[in-house]
Scaffold this motif. Structure first.
Motif, PDB file in Angstrom:
ATOM      1  N   VAL A   1      43.118 -31.817  66.186  1.00 20.07           N
ATOM      2  CA  VAL A   1      42.470 -30.756  65.370  1.00 20.07           C
ATOM      3  C   VAL A   1      42.001 -29.747  66.452  1.00 20.07           C
ATOM      4  N   TYR A   2      41.519 -30.049  67.619  1.00 16.38           N
ATOM      5  CA  TYR A   2      41.086 -29.253  68.831  1.00 16.38           C
ATOM      6  C   TYR A   2      42.181 -28.312  69.291  1.00 16.38           C
ATOM      7  N   ILE A   3      43.226 -29.193  69.400  1.00 15.79           N
ATOM      8  CA  ILE A   3      44.545 -28.551  70.014  1.00 15.79           C
ATOM      9  C   ILE A   3      45.319 -27.726  69.154  1.00 15.79           C
ATOM     10  N   ALA A   4      45.342 -28.299  67.987  1.00 14.27           N
ATOM     11  CA  ALA A   4      45.842 -27.156  66.944  1.00 14.27           C
ATOM     12  C   ALA A   4      44.985 -25.818  66.726  1.00 14.27           C
TER      13      ALA A   4
ATOM     14  N   SER B   1      45.437 -23.872  69.844  1.00 14.69           N
ATOM     15  CA  SER B   1      46.936 -23.069  70.039  1.00 14.69           C
ATOM     16  C   SER B   1      46.998 -22.198  68.975  1.00 14.69           C
ATOM     17  N   TYR B   2      46.620 -22.144  67.879  1.00 13.01           N
ATOM     18  CA  TYR B   2      46.562 -21.113  66.881  1.00 13.01           C
ATOM     19  C   TYR B   2      45.982 -20.015  67.587  1.00 13.01           C
ATOM     20  N   LEU B   3      44.553 -20.155  68.008  1.00 15.47           N
ATOM     21  CA  LEU B   3      44.096 -19.032  68.573  1.00 15.47           C
ATOM     22  C   LEU B   3      44.762 -18.326  69.875  1.00 15.47           C
ATOM     23  N   MET B   4      45.580 -18.996  70.603  1.00  9.38           N
ATOM     24  CA  MET B   4      46.223 -18.483  71.919  1.00  9.38           C
ATOM     25  C   MET B   4      47.424 -17.672  71.243  1.00  9.38           C
ATOM     26  N   VAL B   5      48.143 -18.399  70.245  1.00  9.87           N
ATOM     27  CA  VAL B   5      49.087 -17.407  69.519  1.00  9.87           C
ATOM     28  C   VAL B   5      48.505 -16.151  69.094  1.00  9.87           C
TER      29      VAL B   5
END
Length: 123
Positions: free
Chosen positions: A3-6, A9-13
């Motif tokens: 969940v942390y990675i997801a 990752s969403y924030l980075m995109v």
């Protein structure tokens, strides 16, 4: 952890999209450069850490393995899913294919030659 990675990752995109729009950079260019760099940073840091510990072979194998995974799973899986879901093929242009393949083969040859010159030992 997933969940942390997801989440990040969403924030980075999302952040790269916003920055690209603010600077007038097309989203495709942001995806191919900024996000590619961002996803390579963890591998870079890992390689630096293990190399400093005297495990250069581990850094090289991680780098090569990561790239093999990206090419064999990361590229074809989204295309396969798109084709299955939409029932239509994706056209892929072949302009510059010869240069790309030649570059990849040359890089592979240089890597193998470099390792061979070192006596097949990296540490």
């Amino acid at each position: 952890c997933a969940v942390y990675i997801a989440f990040f990752s969403y924030l980075m995109v999302w952040w790269s999209t916003v920055v690209g729009l603010l600077l007038g950079i097309p989203i495709e260019i942001m995806g191919l450069t900024i996000l590619a760099i961002g996803t390579s940073v963890p591998d870079l840091l890992e390689s630096i850490i293990v190399t400093r510990d005297g495990k250069g072979d581990m850094a090289l194998s991680s780098s090569i393995g990561s790239n093999i995974f990206d090419v064999t799973v990361g590229l074809p899986l989204p295309w396969l899913l798109f084709t299955i879901i939409n029932g239509e093929a994706i056209e892929v242009g072949t302009n510059g294919l010869l240069v790309s393949v030649t570059t990849l083969v040359a890089m592979l040859a240089i890597t193998i030659i470099s390792i061979a010159v070192g006596g097949w030992r990296l540490t």
